[in-house]
Design a protein around this motif. Structure first.
Motif, PDB file in Angstrom:
ATOM      1  N   GLU A   1       0.878  -1.546   0.069  1.00  0.00           N
ATOM      2  CA  GLU A   1       0.021   0.011   0.276  1.00  0.00           C
ATOM      3  C   GLU A   1       1.187   1.288   0.106  1.00  0.00           C
ATOM      4  O   GLU A   1       0.996   1.965   0.924  1.00  0.00           O
ATOM      5  N   SER A   2       1.386   0.775  -1.049  1.00  0.00           N
ATOM      6  CA  SER A   2       3.086   2.596  -0.987  1.00  0.00           C
ATOM      7  C   SER A   2       2.296   4.010  -1.489  1.00  0.00           C
ATOM      8  O   SER A   2       3.322   5.096  -1.681  1.00  0.00           O
ATOM      9  N   MET A   3       0.933   3.816  -1.699  1.00  0.00           N
ATOM     10  CA  MET A   3       0.822   4.370  -2.857  1.00  0.00           C
ATOM     11  C   MET A   3       1.298   5.037  -4.492  1.00  0.00           C
ATOM     12  O   MET A   3       2.069   4.854  -4.935  1.00  0.00           O
ATOM     13  N   THR A   4       1.107   6.639  -3.505  1.00  0.00           N
ATOM     14  CA  THR A   4       2.437   7.311  -4.538  1.00  0.00           C
ATOM     15  C   THR A   4       4.012   7.204  -5.055  1.00  0.00           C
ATOM     16  O   THR A   4       5.043   6.998  -5.841  1.00  0.00           O
ATOM     17  N   SER A   5       4.335   6.420  -3.667  1.00  0.00           N
ATOM     18  CA  SER A   5       5.425   6.248  -3.571  1.00  0.00           C
ATOM     19  C   SER A   5       6.519   4.938  -4.175  1.00  0.00           C
ATOM     20  O   SER A   5       7.903   4.975  -4.440  1.00  0.00           O
ATOM     21  N   GLY A   6       5.406   4.154  -4.837  1.00  0.00           N
ATOM     22  CA  GLY A   6       5.283   2.614  -5.382  1.00  0.00           C
ATOM     23  C   GLY A   6       4.611   2.996  -6.306  1.00  0.00           C
ATOM     24  O   GLY A   6       5.363   1.620  -7.128  1.00  0.00           O
ATOM     25  N   PHE A   7       3.999   3.591  -6.717  1.00  0.00           N
ATOM     26  CA  PHE A   7       3.221   3.421  -8.107  1.00  0.00           C
ATOM     27  C   PHE A   7       3.952   3.448  -9.403  1.00  0.00           C
ATOM     28  O   PHE A   7       3.629   2.567 -10.341  1.00  0.00           O
ATOM     29  N   PHE A   8       5.156   4.526  -9.515  1.00  0.00           N
ATOM     30  CA  PHE A   8       5.663   4.448 -10.396  1.00  0.00           C
ATOM     31  C   PHE A   8       7.557   3.308 -10.901  1.00  0.00           C
ATOM     32  O   PHE A   8       8.073   3.867 -11.692  1.00  0.00           O
ATOM     33  N   ASN A   9       7.126   3.151  -9.524  1.00  0.00           N
ATOM     34  CA  ASN A   9       9.194   2.644  -9.492  1.00  0.00           C
ATOM     35  C   ASN A   9       9.352   1.646  -8.900  1.00  0.00           C
ATOM     36  O   ASN A   9      10.661   0.527  -8.725  1.00  0.00           O
TER      37      ASN A   9
ATOM     38  N   LEU B  34       0.214  -8.488  -2.389  1.00  0.00           N
ATOM     39  CA  LEU B  34      -1.421  -8.771  -2.035  1.00  0.00           C
ATOM     40  C   LEU B  34      -0.753  -6.902  -2.700  1.00  0.00           C
ATOM     41  O   LEU B  34      -0.681  -6.050  -1.740  1.00  0.00           O
ATOM     42  N   THR B  35      -1.816  -6.297  -3.117  1.00  0.00           N
ATOM     43  CA  THR B  35      -1.931  -5.446  -3.583  1.00  0.00           C
ATOM     44  C   THR B  35      -3.452  -4.965  -3.041  1.00  0.00           C
ATOM     45  O   THR B  35      -4.507  -5.105  -2.505  1.00  0.00           O
ATOM     46  N   LEU B  36      -3.661  -3.861  -2.779  1.00  0.00           N
ATOM     47  CA  LEU B  36      -4.919  -2.565  -3.293  1.00  0.00           C
ATOM     48  C   LEU B  36      -5.851  -2.586  -4.039  1.00  0.00           C
ATOM     49  O   LEU B  36      -6.241  -2.085  -4.543  1.00  0.00           O
ATOM     50  N   THR B  37      -7.258  -4.326  -4.303  1.00  0.00           N
ATOM     51  CA  THR B  37      -7.443  -4.730  -4.726  1.00  0.00           C
ATOM     52  C   THR B  37      -8.740  -3.319  -5.778  1.00  0.00           C
ATOM     53  O   THR B  37      -9.133  -2.881  -5.804  1.00  0.00           O
ATOM     54  N   GLY B  38      -9.571  -2.595  -3.921  1.00  0.00           N
ATOM     55  CA  GLY B  38     -10.783  -2.207  -3.858  1.00  0.00           C
ATOM     56  C   GLY B  38     -10.172  -0.798  -4.227  1.00  0.00           C
ATOM     57  O   GLY B  38     -11.203   0.417  -4.001  1.00  0.00           O
ATOM     58  N   GLY B  39      -8.972  -0.429  -3.519  1.00  0.00           N
ATOM     59  CA  GLY B  39      -8.882   1.213  -4.111  1.00  0.00           C
ATOM     60  C   GLY B  39      -9.243   1.835  -2.271  1.00  0.00           C
ATOM     61  O   GLY B  39      -9.018   2.942  -1.902  1.00  0.00           O
TER      62      GLY B  39
ATOM     63  N   GLY C 168      -1.636 -16.315   7.915  1.00  0.00           N
ATOM     64  CA  GLY C 168      -1.760 -17.703   6.974  1.00  0.00           C
ATOM     65  C   GLY C 168      -0.832 -18.275   6.387  1.00  0.00           C
ATOM     66  O   GLY C 168      -0.920 -19.549   5.702  1.00  0.00           O
ATOM     67  N   ALA C 169       0.386 -17.506   6.156  1.00  0.00           N
ATOM     68  CA  ALA C 169       1.591 -18.218   6.220  1.00  0.00           C
ATOM     69  C   ALA C 169       2.623 -17.829   7.120  1.00  0.00           C
ATOM     70  O   ALA C 169       3.708 -17.505   7.064  1.00  0.00           O
ATOM     71  N   PRO C 170       2.432 -18.722   8.167  1.00  0.00           N
ATOM     72  CA  PRO C 170       3.482 -18.277   9.199  1.00  0.00           C
ATOM     73  C   PRO C 170       4.983 -18.196   9.476  1.00  0.00           C
ATOM     74  O   PRO C 170       5.631 -18.056   9.716  1.00  0.00           O
ATOM     75  N   ASP C 171       5.590 -19.738   7.989  1.00  0.00           N
ATOM     76  CA  ASP C 171       7.000 -19.933   7.696  1.00  0.00           C
ATOM     77  C   ASP C 171       7.493 -18.883   6.889  1.00  0.00           C
ATOM     78  O   ASP C 171       8.798 -19.214   6.551  1.00  0.00           O
ATOM     79  N   ARG C 172       6.428 -18.354   6.396  1.00  0.00           N
ATOM     80  CA  ARG C 172       7.232 -16.693   5.517  1.00  0.00           C
ATOM     81  C   ARG C 172       6.855 -15.855   5.785  1.00  0.00           C
ATOM     82  O   ARG C 172       6.531 -15.381   6.580  1.00  0.00           O
ATOM     83  N   PRO C 173       8.198 -14.505   5.502  1.00  0.00           N
ATOM     84  CA  PRO C 173       8.776 -13.557   5.885  1.00  0.00           C
ATOM     85  C   PRO C 173       7.535 -12.228   5.604  1.00  0.00           C
ATOM     86  O   PRO C 173       7.524 -13.126   3.870  1.00  0.00           O
ATOM     87  N   VAL C 174       6.862 -11.375   5.850  1.00  0.00           N
ATOM     88  CA  VAL C 174       5.612 -10.856   5.274  1.00  0.00           C
ATOM     89  C   VAL C 174       6.695  -9.025   5.172  1.00  0.00           C
ATOM     90  O   VAL C 174       7.267  -8.953   6.631  1.00  0.00           O
ATOM     91  N   VAL C 175       6.371  -8.612   4.161  1.00  0.00           N
ATOM     92  CA  VAL C 175       6.782  -7.135   4.295  1.00  0.00           C
ATOM     93  C   VAL C 175       5.557  -6.030   3.911  1.00  0.00           C
ATOM     94  O   VAL C 175       5.040  -6.816   2.962  1.00  0.00           O
ATOM     95  N   GLY C 176       5.740  -4.978   4.863  1.00  0.00           N
ATOM     96  CA  GLY C 176       5.017  -4.522   4.495  1.00  0.00           C
ATOM     97  C   GLY C 176       5.062  -2.886   4.103  1.00  0.00           C
ATOM     98  O   GLY C 176       6.117  -2.400   4.202  1.00  0.00           O
ATOM     99  N   LEU C 177       4.616  -2.741   2.539  1.00  0.00           N
ATOM    100  CA  LEU C 177       5.193  -1.491   2.074  1.00  0.00           C
ATOM    101  C   LEU C 177       4.182  -0.610   1.945  1.00  0.00           C
ATOM    102  O   LEU C 177       2.603  -0.316   1.772  1.00  0.00           O
ATOM    103  N   GLN C 178       4.489   0.531   2.985  1.00  0.00           N
ATOM    104  CA  GLN C 178       3.158   1.052   3.674  1.00  0.00           C
ATOM    105  C   GLN C 178       2.619   3.017   3.476  1.00  0.00           C
ATOM    106  O   GLN C 178       4.095   3.351   4.284  1.00  0.00           O
ATOM    107  N   ALA C 179       1.922   3.187   2.802  1.00  0.00           N
ATOM    108  CA  ALA C 179       2.184   4.897   2.479  1.00  0.00           C
ATOM    109  C   ALA C 179       1.648   5.066   4.572  1.00  0.00           C
ATOM    110  O   ALA C 179       0.536   4.981   4.311  1.00  0.00           O
TER     111      ALA C 179
END
Length: 515
Positions: free
Chosen positions: A358-366, A380-385, A400-411
């Motif tokens: 959910e990085s929004m404008t910081s991630g849209f282009f790069n 996993l993206t911001l499906t409904g806006g 849901g996936a406790p054996d995998r690292p989760v990275v949140g990219l957040q505006a």
């Protein structure tokens, strides 16, 4: 056995193992049932938007529904935005909403609400249990309805007396429906279009964004030269080294129109015909050229992967897809900008990560370009806006996936809608690293102000997009909610803190201050 206990046991027997909850008085017997059905995991969220977003994130990675337990109509209303996002993601969510006892509703007490009407606007499945004896069967029906292809929100309303009255009966799981197959004639027709020599574009979404679908699409484009775009907001995109990589349809309307320019045929596979996110003065809503012919290989209720594989067998019986390789990247240096923060993440992303974006404008282009050649991951993206999805979805993904690292990219602005999700990350000791991108603005709204032609040189309008005066201190907010935090102002600092955070178990937050 009371009605609530029968519902709890039926949900568990139907494959539902996690209950994300923000309960109230009308749900107390359901809460008590957690002690009689201990295999059901209860997870508390401090705001209903965290609860519903976490249920969405869980289902996207686990492939089965979770329960979102909410308190009456106001609780449903508070959680509505992320239920909207779940609907747009075609995520199976069982939304369990308590109600006043049936005999009490006629008094129109302060929290009395038309829950059925609110839930109905989600265009899913809605039922109100009428008796303790039938509540279990209603729970089984809700679980099956949530998983009807392609997935939806199923809301079960449970009046308090239905929960507490004895006579509850555990129901057998309801058999699940399968996606509808695509006929041979349709596949053959699309094959003819792709072989016809006229410019064509294949727009894919849903399950086509998973590995099997991507590999089939890779074969198709290698053999026919058809251009390929992913839908703008995939619910779950499998990406990175070892998979075919395709560009996503742009969020910005003018760029999307350029991506689609010149085509004579638009083929849809698990995606809808592209339209602009908003209306803009003097601009068409449809993004494909007016003279382009639209063909549907598979809609969202079809088995889109099987259809793509059948199409690949016709047009590329012996061909293979082009696969991406991990790009060796040098880490950038200097002050953090809208570009180099993404380069840091792409270079250091751990293998097998789940990325909640959910990085929004910081991630849209790069962001898209750097992640395409990163180690294998799910996006996993911001499906409904509806913003405020990223942090809760990361919670659900980690459970849901406790054996995998989760990275949140957040505006930064979107984070403040559901910042309470950090507390749940801390309480559940979830392996989530949040990179919070602080540009001190609702930057997307500054951009849209120009796009809609509402130009102004005044300062009063600008103050509605400005998140400074006072600045938000996300390090202190995060630490106050129990998540260790650090601040980065340079690429070097972000690289150091990100590498440290993903190497340590448990939640971490890095406030990345963009210049």
């Amino acid at each position: 056995m009371n009605g609530a206990q029968s519902v709890m046991q039926t949900l568990l027997d139907s494959g539902v193992e996690v209950c994300f909850a923000n309960p109230g008085t009308s749900e107390m017997h359901f809460v008590a049932a957690l002690d009689t059905v201990p295999r059901m995991r209860g997870v508390l969220g401090l705001f209903e938007g965290v609860v519903t977003g976490a249920a969405d994130g869980y289902a996207r990675v686990a492939g089965k529904p979770a329960v979102a337990l909410l308190h009456l109509g106001p609780g449903l209303a508070n959680g509505y935005a992320n239920l909207h996002n779940a609907r747009r993601a075609a995520t199976p969510v069982v939304d369990l909403v308590g109600d006043h006892a049936t005999y009490h509703q006629r008094y129109d007490t302060p929290l009395n609400t038309d829950i059925r009407s609110i839930a109905g606007t989600l265009r899913g499945w809605v039922r109100c249990s009428q008796s303790s004896a039938g509540a279990g069967a209603d729970a089984a029906a809700a679980t099956a309805a949530a998983q009807d292809p392609p997935g939806r929100v199923a809301t079960l309303i449970l009046p308090a007396d239905v929960s507490w009255n004895e006579g509850g009966r555990v129901a057998e799981p309801v058999p699940l429906s399968s996606p509808s197959p695509v006929g041979d004639a349709t596949v053959a027709e699309i094959a003819s279009v792709l072989r016809g020599g006229e410019p064509a574009l294949l727009l894919i979404g849903g399950a086509a964004c998973h590995e099997a679908g991507l590999r089939a699409v890779g074969r198709i484009t290698a053999a026919t030269g058809v251009r390929v775009l992913l839908e703008t907001w995939p619910a779950r995109l499998e990406a990175g080294a070892g998979l075919p990589a395709f560009e996503r349809l742009a969020y910005a309307n003018e760029k999307a129109v350029r991506q689609l320019a010149g085509i004579s045929h638009l083929v849809l596979a698990g995606a809808k015909a592209p339209v602009s996110f908003f209306a803009y003065p003097g601009i068409r809503s449809e993004q494909a050229p007016e003279n382009a012919e639209t063909h549907v290989l598979a809609d969202t209720a079809n088995d889109v992967v099987a259809a793509l594989e059948a199409l690949a067998e016709i047009v590329a019986p012996r061909g293979g897809p082009a696969l991406t390789e991990t790009a060796g990247r040098e880490l950038p240096s200097g002050r953090l900008t809208g570009r180099n923060w993404a380069e840091v993440i792409g270079a250091l992303l751990p293998e097998g990560a789940i990325v909640s974006d959910e990085s929004m404008t910081s991630g849209f282009f790069n962001l898209q370009g750097v992640l395409a050649a990163a180690p294998r991951h799910d996006l996993l993206t911001l499906t409904g806006g509806a913003i405020g999805q990223g942090l809760p979805v990361a919670v659900g993904a980690a459970i849901g996936a406790p054996d995998r690292p989760v990275v949140g990219l957040q505006a930064d602005g979107a984070a403040m809608y559901t910042i309470q999700a950090l507390w749940t990350q801390a309480r559940e000791s979830l392996d989530v690293t949040t990179v919070l991108l602080n540009n001190r603005a609702y930057a997307v709204l500054r951009w849209e102000l120009e796009n809609v032609g509402a130009r102004t040189s005044g300062s009063r309008a600008g103050r509605l997009f400005d998140l400074s005066e006072p600045d938000l201190d996300f390090v202190r907010i995060s630490e106050g909610l129990g998540v260790p935090a650090a601040r980065a102002t340079t690429a070097e600092e972000l690289a150091r803190e990100f590498a440290r955070a993903v190497a340590e178990p448990g939640p971490h937050l890095i406030e990345a201050v963009l210049s």
